[in-house]
Design a protein around this motif. Structure first.
Motif, PDB file in Angstrom:
ATOM      1  N   LEU A 216       0.821  -1.215   0.000  1.00 34.70           N
ATOM      2  CA  LEU A 216       0.000   0.000   0.000  1.00 34.70           C
ATOM      3  C   LEU A 216       0.854   1.263   0.000  1.00 34.70           C
ATOM      4  N   VAL A 217       1.858   1.311   0.892  1.00 29.43           N
ATOM      5  CA  VAL A 217       2.724   2.494   0.944  1.00 29.43           C
ATOM      6  C   VAL A 217       3.488   2.643  -0.374  1.00 29.43           C
ATOM      7  N   GLY A 218       3.975   1.512  -0.917  1.00 26.28           N
ATOM      8  CA  GLY A 218       4.708   1.575  -2.178  1.00 26.28           C
ATOM      9  C   GLY A 218       3.843   2.041  -3.328  1.00 26.28           C
ATOM     10  N   TRP A 219       2.623   1.527  -3.410  1.00 27.64           N
ATOM     11  CA  TRP A 219       1.727   1.906  -4.505  1.00 27.64           C
ATOM     12  C   TRP A 219       1.405   3.398  -4.447  1.00 27.64           C
ATOM     13  N   ILE A 220       1.062   3.882  -3.255  1.00 25.51           N
ATOM     14  CA  ILE A 220       0.726   5.298  -3.119  1.00 25.51           C
ATOM     15  C   ILE A 220       1.944   6.178  -3.432  1.00 25.51           C
ATOM     16  N   GLY A 221       3.112   5.808  -2.864  1.00 24.38           N
ATOM     17  CA  GLY A 221       4.305   6.620  -3.081  1.00 24.38           C
ATOM     18  C   GLY A 221       4.743   6.648  -4.526  1.00 24.38           C
ATOM     19  N   LEU A 222       4.759   5.469  -5.178  1.00 23.61           N
ATOM     20  CA  LEU A 222       5.189   5.419  -6.581  1.00 23.61           C
ATOM     21  C   LEU A 222       4.183   6.109  -7.490  1.00 23.61           C
ATOM     22  N   TRP A 223       2.907   6.025  -7.154  1.00 16.17           N
ATOM     23  CA  TRP A 223       1.892   6.722  -7.950  1.00 16.17           C
ATOM     24  C   TRP A 223       2.036   8.235  -7.829  1.00 16.17           C
ATOM     25  N   LEU A 224       2.355   8.708  -6.627  1.00 13.16           N
ATOM     26  CA  LEU A 224       2.482  10.143  -6.407  1.00 13.16           C
ATOM     27  C   LEU A 224       3.656  10.743  -7.172  1.00 13.16           C
ATOM     28  N   ILE A 225       4.746   9.992  -7.322  1.00  6.66           N
ATOM     29  CA  ILE A 225       5.907  10.532  -8.045  1.00  6.66           C
ATOM     30  C   ILE A 225       5.812  10.273  -9.545  1.00  6.66           C
ATOM     31  N   GLY A 226       4.752   9.581  -9.983  1.00  4.16           N
ATOM     32  CA  GLY A 226       4.558   9.334 -11.406  1.00  4.16           C
ATOM     33  C   GLY A 226       5.412   8.216 -11.969  1.00  4.16           C
ATOM     34  N   MET A 227       5.769   7.247 -11.144  1.00  7.50           N
ATOM     35  CA  MET A 227       6.587   6.124 -11.601  1.00  7.50           C
ATOM     36  C   MET A 227       5.781   5.222 -12.537  1.00  7.50           C
ATOM     37  N   PRO A 228       6.319   4.844 -13.694  1.00  7.60           N
ATOM     38  CA  PRO A 228       5.614   3.896 -14.572  1.00  7.60           C
ATOM     39  C   PRO A 228       5.432   2.541 -13.880  1.00  7.60           C
ATOM     40  N   SER A 229       4.329   1.872 -14.196  1.00  9.94           N
ATOM     41  CA  SER A 229       4.038   0.539 -13.632  1.00  9.94           C
ATOM     42  C   SER A 229       4.081   0.553 -12.114  1.00  9.94           C
ATOM     43  N   ALA A 230       3.502   1.596 -11.517  1.00  5.46           N
ATOM     44  CA  ALA A 230       3.546   1.737 -10.054  1.00  5.46           C
ATOM     45  C   ALA A 230       2.887   0.555  -9.352  1.00  5.46           C
ATOM     46  N   PHE A 231       1.747   0.095  -9.894  1.00  5.61           N
ATOM     47  CA  PHE A 231       1.037  -1.011  -9.240  1.00  5.61           C
ATOM     48  C   PHE A 231       1.879  -2.276  -9.236  1.00  5.61           C
TER      49      PHE A 231
END
Length: 350
Positions: A216-231
């Motif tokens: 959960l923390v990884g998904w939210i953090g990676l989504w916020l920074i715009g990382m590709p394939s965050a999920f």
């Protein structure tokens, strides 16, 4: 030497030779069929998880078996829904993600070679199979990984059915093991098996909490920074958290590589999110989990993973710690406590 002494010596020699032969045969069988034994242990592990989850409905007043049926429906239904909804898409995305990381590894290798650092032949590609879950699927090969991401369902069905059978009638299988020992030892063996099962439930609960927090923390953090394939990156980080010590470290490599494919700045942002994930997991999830679970010594944990990994590959690394947790209980209870009279006391308590 009298005839009685000769007969006694011959029986003792035959007994010792039989024990040694049995141990050698057992070792050979386990070595040849290690993947099958790990599948069985995976089923036992999942069955333990089912039994632990069934405790929640029991607190609401449901009978044990009704709670188990509810757990079966939720778990199996959830897996089926995930496969039907996005299974093929996730496999394709994971394959694209792996290709992207392989390209990044090639780029990094080329840059290092230009700097005079030779990591191998120029045409040699980096092997991501040892770093990442198999993108071909869940349980794709028992010799490679019991717990993968998506794919061949044959081994999955074996593990799930073993888990259902064991969790539905745990007493039947426990009595079968206990019956192999003399009557005077059976209560103690049954008590030890029960404690080993409780230890597995607590360990799985702690790992499940850590995996959920990391995802959960990884998904939210990676989504916020715009990382590709965050999920997908968060999912692989959460799944790899099942492997203590080594899993979280390995999970950071794909995040940094995918970030490098965008820009060095994105790689730094991804590294920051990864450090945030580890900070939350270490300072929030693990302290909460360790209130109920017995912590294994870090050196023993890492050592068992290295040995099991060398002997049995990825599946050995994945299941080394739960196997170690069971062995720890058996050794403590049946050898140290019963055989030796108890553990050694610390210096201050002597």
């Amino acid at each position: 030497m009298t005839s009685d002494e000769q007969a006694k010596f011959a029986r003792l020699t035959f007994l010792i030779a039989g024990i040694i032969l049995a141990m050698v045969l057992a070792t050979m069988i386990f070595w040849k069929a290690a993947s099958g034994f790990f599948l069985i242990f995976g089923g036992l592990l999942l069955g333990t998880a089912f039994s632990g989850l069934a405790r929640l409905p029991r607190k609401l007043g449901l009978p044990r078996r009704a709670g188990l049926v509810l757990v079966y429906l939720v778990v199996v239904g959830g897996l089926a829904a995930a496969m039907a909804w996005g299974g093929i898409t996730l496999v394709q995305q994971m394959q694209s993600l792996v290709r992207l990381m392989e390209e990044q590894l090639q780029t990094i290798s080329g840059a290092l070679r230009d700097m005079g650092i030779n990591l191998g032949s120029e045409g040699q590609s980096a092997d991501l199979a040892s770093l990442l879950p198999n993108p071909a699927g869940i349980f794709s090969s028992a010799s490679q990984a019991v717990f993968s991401i998506l794919g061949g369902l044959g081994n999955l069905f074996v593990v799930v059915f073993i888990a259902i059978f064991v969790s539905w009638q745990p007493g039947l299988y426990a009595r079968g093991i206990v019956s192999l020992f003399p009557k005077s030892k059976r209560p103690r063996i049954a008590e030890t098996l029960h404690r080993a099962a409780q230890e597995l439930i607590l360990w799985l609960g702690g790992q499940g909490l850590s995996m959920t927090v990391i995802f959960l923390v990884g998904w939210i953090g990676l989504w916020l920074i715009g990382m590709p394939s965050a999920f997908l990156l968060a999912l692989q980080a959460g799944l790899l958290a099942f492997i203590p010590t080594l899993g979280p470290f390995i999970a950071g490599i794909p995040i940094v590589l995918v970030g490098l494919a965008e820009s060095p700045q994105m790689a730094l942002y991804g590294l920051g999110v990864y450090l945030l994930i580890q900070g939350v997991e270490s300072n929030v999830a693990q302290p909460v989990a360790q209130r109920w679970m017995t912590a294994l010594p870090p050196a023993l944990t890492l050592g068992s993973q290295l040995v099991f990994g060398l002997l049995f590959g990825t599946v050995g690394v994945a299941l080394a710690v739960p196997v170690l947790a069971v062995i720890k209980v058996l050794v403590e209870e049946l050898y140290i406590q019963d055989g030796l009279g108890g553990p050694a006391l610390p210096e201050k308590d002597r």
